[in-house]
Design an enzyme around this catalytic site. Structure first.
Site, PDB file in Angstrom:
ATOM      1  N   ASP A 140       0.797  -1.237   0.000  1.00 49.66           N
ATOM      2  CA  ASP A 140       0.000   0.000   0.000  1.00 49.66           C
ATOM      3  C   ASP A 140       0.825   1.280   0.000  1.00 49.66           C
ATOM      4  O   ASP A 140       1.978   1.317   0.416  1.00 49.66           O
ATOM      5  CB  ASP A 140      -0.969   0.002   1.191  1.00 49.66           C
ATOM      6  CG  ASP A 140      -0.273  -0.192   2.532  1.00 49.66           C
ATOM      7  OD1 ASP A 140       0.757  -0.893   2.594  1.00 49.66           O
ATOM      8  OD2 ASP A 140      -0.749   0.375   3.534  1.00 49.66           O
ATOM      9  N   GLU A 148      -0.452  -2.291   5.054  1.00 50.75           N
ATOM     10  CA  GLU A 148       0.494  -2.236   6.178  1.00 50.75           C
ATOM     11  C   GLU A 148       0.333  -0.932   6.927  1.00 50.75           C
ATOM     12  O   GLU A 148       0.377  -0.902   8.160  1.00 50.75           O
ATOM     13  CB  GLU A 148       1.934  -2.380   5.667  1.00 50.75           C
ATOM     14  CG  GLU A 148       2.980  -2.596   6.767  1.00 50.75           C
ATOM     15  CD  GLU A 148       3.378  -1.332   7.521  1.00 50.75           C
ATOM     16  OE1 GLU A 148       3.598  -1.395   8.731  1.00 50.75           O
ATOM     17  OE2 GLU A 148       3.451  -0.261   6.888  1.00 50.75           O
TER      18      GLU A 148
HETATM   19 NI    NI Z   1       6.654   1.226   5.397  1.00 58.26          NI
END
Ligand code: NI
Length: 414
Positions: A98, A155
């Site tokens: 992401d 994440e």
């Molecule tokens: Ni990172």
């Protein structure tokens, strides 16, 4: 550490490592493919849980390499498997997918095509490195253990790793490895340390209920804005006055919302912030401290206060045995003096911690500082990294897959 093989001796002396069964080198054409891929990811960043195009691209590369995969895992995740010795648990390599809600200002020719979204943390590089490692592994000699590739969404939202684990990412996996590009270290260096390498994170939310009133009649109010302001300043004393300075920790208030108009005294306020700590005791001390101070200040001024800790990520703790394998792989990848320990605590969060709660493994940092350039911080609109680091990362991941695979194979009596 004891150096056993010729290859490790060569690695130690900085001599060029020739392709042998146990090490991986990278051809210029393969490196160019990684750079092109990284730039394509960079140009098309996607936020957590929206990584559809990113997943398409990953799957297209896996198709080209003839690697089997399962897509739409936990939403936008992808799990792939490179076959190795059967009956040996797999070695997992994880890359996060992401980007961030930041408007890019790098001026790079492959600048984000989307307003307000940017790969400002190097996850475009992580994807490209793990796919580069996949190319090396798929084209190389037979593997001592299967290699699982975990392409993980979200994440930055802290929810991706848990979702992938629930969807079976670690099923059949014996060890798990990951890494992060880091501009604090020179390109070509691999930072390997055991113990805590990323701090724990607790988000906190403080809701203050006072009494709204006319701006001209403060005596009829309980001013939530004043109460909140006292909290912001008082919370600063937790780390500076209550925690042992030898233990790194942070309390930051990142959001303060109060008030509706210039002539209305605010009846409500909300503060949000984050607590970072390396030790469990310090973490507990800070959580208790935030709650205690917030409630006490509310009480002084007759405001009702609610404190919540809505989300939490554990610290990343590298266990010593798996870290020794990572170090061995790093020594096979770069000269000895480029394998270094973490020089200071990293207070950033990393949801790789969830994998390490379930399996042994190691999280490293991959130096990406251009010679002579400090660069801009991660999570900033001008962040970029030295693409030469991609080759180091891909070779490290391939090497650690083999080194850990051999260890798992030995442990399995295979
Ligand atoms: Ni990172």
């Amino acid at each position: 550490m004891e150096i056993k093989t010729e290859t490790e001796k060569a690695a130690r002396n900085g001599a060029p490592i020739h392709a042998r069964a146990e090490t991986y080198t990278m051809q210029a054409a393969a490196f160019e493919r990684m750079v092109a891929l990284r730039r394509d990811f960079h140009r098309h960043p996607e936020l957590g849980w929206q990584e559809h195009r990113t997943a398409d691209r990953i799957c297209a590369v896996l198709d080209d390499l003839g690697i089997d995969y399962r897509r739409d895992v936990a939403g936008t995740g992808v799990l792939a498997e490179i076959p190795g010795s059967q009956d040996v648990p797999a070695v997992a390599l994880r890359a996060d997918m992401d980007a961030l809600p930041i408007h890019e200002e790098t001026g790079l020719p492959f600048t984000s095509a989307y307003d307000g979204i940017m790969h400002a943390c190097g996850h475009d590089g992580h994807l490209s490195m793990v796919l580069g490692a996949a190319e090396l592994l798929a084209a190389g000699a037979a593997l001592p253990a299967p290699v699982r590739l975990i392409f993980q969404p979200a994440e930055e939202l802290g929810s991706g790793a848990q979702a992938m684990i629930r969807a079976g990412a670690l099923k059949g996996v014996g060890m798990v490895f990951g890494g992060h590009l880091d501009r604090h270290y020179p390109t070509g260096s691999i930072i390997v340390s055991d113990g805590v390498v990323n701090a724990s994170t607790d988000m906190f939310e403080i809701r203050i209920e006072g009494q709204q009133a006319h701006g001209a009649r403060p005596h009829e109010s309980v001013d939530a804005l004043v109460v909140g302001s006292l909290m912001v300043t008082t919370l600063q004393t937790l780390v500076s006055r209550e925690v042992d300075p030898a233990h790194p920790s942070v309390v930051s208030v990142g959001r303060f919302e109060a008030g509706t108009a210039a002539n209305v005294i605010a009846g409500q306020a909300v503060l949000e912030g984050t607590i970072r700590a390396q030790e469990t005791e310090v973490r507990e001390q800070l959580k208790k401290g935030v709650a205690r101070m917030a409630r006490a200040i509310g009480q002084i001024h007759g405001a009702r206060v609610k404190v919540r800790f809505p989300s939490y990520a554990p610290p990343v703790i590298n266990p010593p045995e798996a870290t020794a394998l990572a170090r061995r792989a790093a020594l096979l990848t770069v000269p000895d003096d480029f394998v270094r320990p973490l020089h200071k605590a990293n207070m950033g969060a990393e949801d790789f911690s969830y994998y390490l709660q379930k399996r042994p493994g190691c999280y490293v940092r991959l130096g990406s500082q251009r010679p002579g350039h400090e660069g801009f911080p991660a999570h900033s609109s001008k962040f970029d990294f030295d693409e030469a680091a991609l080759a180091t990362g891909a070779r490290y991941f391939a090497n650690v897959a083999r080194v850990a695979g051999e260890a798992l194979s030995r442990a399995n009596g295979a």
